[in-house]
Scaffold this active site. Structure first.
Site, mmCIF file in Angstrom:
data_model
loop_
_atom_site.group_PDB
_atom_site.id
_atom_site.type_symbol
_atom_site.label_atom_id
_atom_site.label_comp_id
_atom_site.label_asym_id
_atom_site.label_seq_id
_atom_site.Cartn_x
_atom_site.Cartn_y
_atom_site.Cartn_z
ATOM 1 N N TYR A 120 0.845 -1.200 0.000
ATOM 2 C CA TYR A 120 0.000 0.000 0.000
ATOM 3 C C TYR A 120 0.875 1.243 0.000
ATOM 4 O O TYR A 120 2.054 1.208 0.386
ATOM 5 C CB TYR A 120 -0.952 0.015 1.203
ATOM 6 C CG TYR A 120 -0.323 -0.359 2.527
ATOM 7 C CD1 TYR A 120 -0.285 -1.691 2.950
ATOM 8 C CD2 TYR A 120 0.258 0.597 3.354
ATOM 9 C CE1 TYR A 120 0.295 -2.051 4.156
ATOM 10 C CE2 TYR A 120 0.837 0.253 4.561
ATOM 11 C CZ TYR A 120 0.856 -1.072 4.955
ATOM 12 O OH TYR A 120 1.448 -1.426 6.145
ATOM 13 N N TYR A 153 0.894 5.225 1.315
ATOM 14 C CA TYR A 153 0.289 6.278 2.128
ATOM 15 C C TYR A 153 0.095 7.541 1.294
ATOM 16 O O TYR A 153 0.807 7.762 0.298
ATOM 17 C CB TYR A 153 1.184 6.578 3.339
ATOM 18 C CG TYR A 153 1.103 5.513 4.416
ATOM 19 C CD1 TYR A 153 -0.019 5.423 5.234
ATOM 20 C CD2 TYR A 153 2.133 4.594 4.601
ATOM 21 C CE1 TYR A 153 -0.108 4.454 6.224
ATOM 22 C CE2 TYR A 153 2.050 3.620 5.592
ATOM 23 C CZ TYR A 153 0.917 3.558 6.399
ATOM 24 O OH TYR A 153 0.823 2.591 7.365
ATOM 25 N N TYR A 158 4.656 0.892 1.555
ATOM 26 C CA TYR A 158 4.952 -0.148 2.544
ATOM 27 C C TYR A 158 4.390 -1.483 2.081
ATOM 28 O O TYR A 158 3.406 -1.541 1.351
ATOM 29 C CB TYR A 158 4.324 0.205 3.905
ATOM 30 C CG TYR A 158 5.130 1.179 4.736
ATOM 31 C CD1 TYR A 158 5.419 2.464 4.279
ATOM 32 C CD2 TYR A 158 5.594 0.821 5.998
ATOM 33 C CE1 TYR A 158 6.160 3.354 5.048
ATOM 34 C CE2 TYR A 158 6.333 1.719 6.786
ATOM 35 C CZ TYR A 158 6.610 2.981 6.301
ATOM 36 O OH TYR A 158 7.340 3.844 7.060
ATOM 37 N N ARG A 179 14.286 -0.400 5.019
ATOM 38 C CA ARG A 179 14.217 -1.156 6.283
ATOM 39 C C ARG A 179 13.320 -2.384 6.106
ATOM 40 O O ARG A 179 12.293 -2.321 5.428
ATOM 41 C CB ARG A 179 13.616 -0.223 7.336
ATOM 42 C CG ARG A 179 13.292 -0.833 8.660
ATOM 43 C CD ARG A 179 12.798 0.257 9.618
ATOM 44 N NE ARG A 179 12.190 -0.296 10.815
ATOM 45 C CZ ARG A 179 12.888 -0.796 11.833
ATOM 46 N NH1 ARG A 179 14.207 -0.815 11.801
ATOM 47 N NH2 ARG A 179 12.269 -1.282 12.892
ATOM 48 N N GLU A 204 8.379 -1.131 18.744
ATOM 49 C CA GLU A 204 9.569 -1.733 18.141
ATOM 50 C C GLU A 204 10.810 -1.555 19.011
ATOM 51 O O GLU A 204 10.841 -0.664 19.862
ATOM 52 C CB GLU A 204 9.829 -1.047 16.791
ATOM 53 C CG GLU A 204 8.614 -1.037 15.896
ATOM 54 C CD GLU A 204 8.970 -1.018 14.425
ATOM 55 O OE1 GLU A 204 9.939 -0.326 14.052
ATOM 56 O OE2 GLU A 204 8.282 -1.700 13.653
HETATM 57 C C1 LIG Z 1 7.368 1.149 11.332
HETATM 58 C C2 LIG Z 1 6.763 0.136 10.757
HETATM 59 C C3 LIG Z 1 5.545 0.238 9.967
HETATM 60 C C4 LIG Z 1 5.122 -0.885 9.280
HETATM 61 C C5 LIG Z 1 3.976 -0.787 8.488
HETATM 62 C C6 LIG Z 1 3.306 0.405 8.396
HETATM 63 O O1 LIG Z 1 2.220 0.512 7.600
HETATM 64 C C7 LIG Z 1 3.719 1.512 9.092
HETATM 65 C C8 LIG Z 1 4.855 1.421 9.891
#
Ligand SMILES: C=Cc1ccc(O)cc1
Length: 178
Positions: free
Chosen positions: A18, A20, A26, A48, A71
Site C-alpha cells: 500500500y 500512504y 509499505y 528497512r 519496536e
Molecule cells: C514502522 C513500521 C511500519 C510498518 C507498516 C506500516 O504501515 C507503518 C509502519
C-alpha cells in the site's frame, strides 16, 4: 484478490502492499495472530525490513482490523485495515532519534537488535514525530499463515511491481527463482 473479509481468520495470512497519501510505500504481512513481517519501499526509512515483530491484532468490527506494536527502536505503530474498501489508516510514532538518524534503522533489523536498543538509549526520544496517514492498498495476496517466503529478502527497486505483476510468487505463494 476479490475476497470479502469478514472474520479475523480471513485477515490472518494476508500480504499487502500500500501507499500512504504522503507517498510512502509499505509492504506488510499478517503472519499469524500475534506476528507481523514488513518491508519499507518509500519514505523516511525506505530499505528497512523486519521479520517476526510481535503485535496485537484484533478485529474491531466485521472486516475492520487494528494492529498495534512497539519496536526495538522505540517506534510505535497503529494500523487500521479496511481491506474491503482497499484502504487503511496508519499512525507511526517515531522517536526523535529515528527522525534525526533514519539511516541507523535502514537495515534488516533482526540482525541488529542490539544496535537499535543502544541507539534508543544513546539518542533523544522526544519530541516524537507523529505521522498519521491514510493509505491505498495496491496489492493483496493470500499467502497463508507463517509463510517465510513472503518477506524473505532485502527490498530492491521494482520488487513491488514484480509482486503485483505476478512475477514474484508461484501458485503456492513460494518465491520464484530463489
Ligand atoms: C514502522 C513500521 C511500519 C510498518 C507498516 C506500516 O504501515 C507503518 C509502519
Amino acid at each position: 484478490m476479490e475476497k470479502q473479509f469478514k472474520t479475523l481468520e480471513d485477515f490472518l495470512g494476508t500480504h499487502f502492499i500500500y501507499t500512504y497519501d504522503n507517498g510512502w510505500e509499505y509492504e506488510w504481512y499478517a503472519k499469524n495472530d500475534h506476528t507481523v513481517d514488513y518491508r519499507i519501499h518509500g519514505g523516511m526509512v525506505a530499505g528497512r525490513w523486519v521479520k517476526d515483530q510481535e503485535a496485537d491484532i484484533v478485529m474491531l468490527t466485521e472486516g475492520v482490523y487494528k494492529i498495534t506494536w512497539t519496536e526495538p527502536t522505540g517506534t510505535d505503530v497503529a494500523l487500521d485495515f479496511m481491506p474491503n474498501e482497499g484502504k487503511l489508516h496508519g499512525t507511526i510514532f517515531f522517536p526523535k532519534w529515528v527522525e534525526e538518524h533514519p539511516e541507523i534503522t535502514v537495515t534488516f533489523q533482526n540482525e541488529h537488535i542490539d544496535l537499535m536498543e543502544e541507539s534508543r538509549e544513546k539518542y533523544e526520544t522526544y519530541p516524537k514525530l507523529v505521522v498519521p496517514e491514510f493509505a491505498k492498498i495496491s496489492y493483496m495476496g493470500d499467502a497463508g499463515q507463517n509463510n517465510e517466503d513472503v518477506i524473505s529478502e532485502e527490498p530492491y527497486d521494482g520488487i513491488t511491481s514484480d509482486i503485483r505483476n505476478g512475477k514474484y510468487f508461484d501458485e503456492n505463494y513460494k518465491r520464484i527463482n530463489k
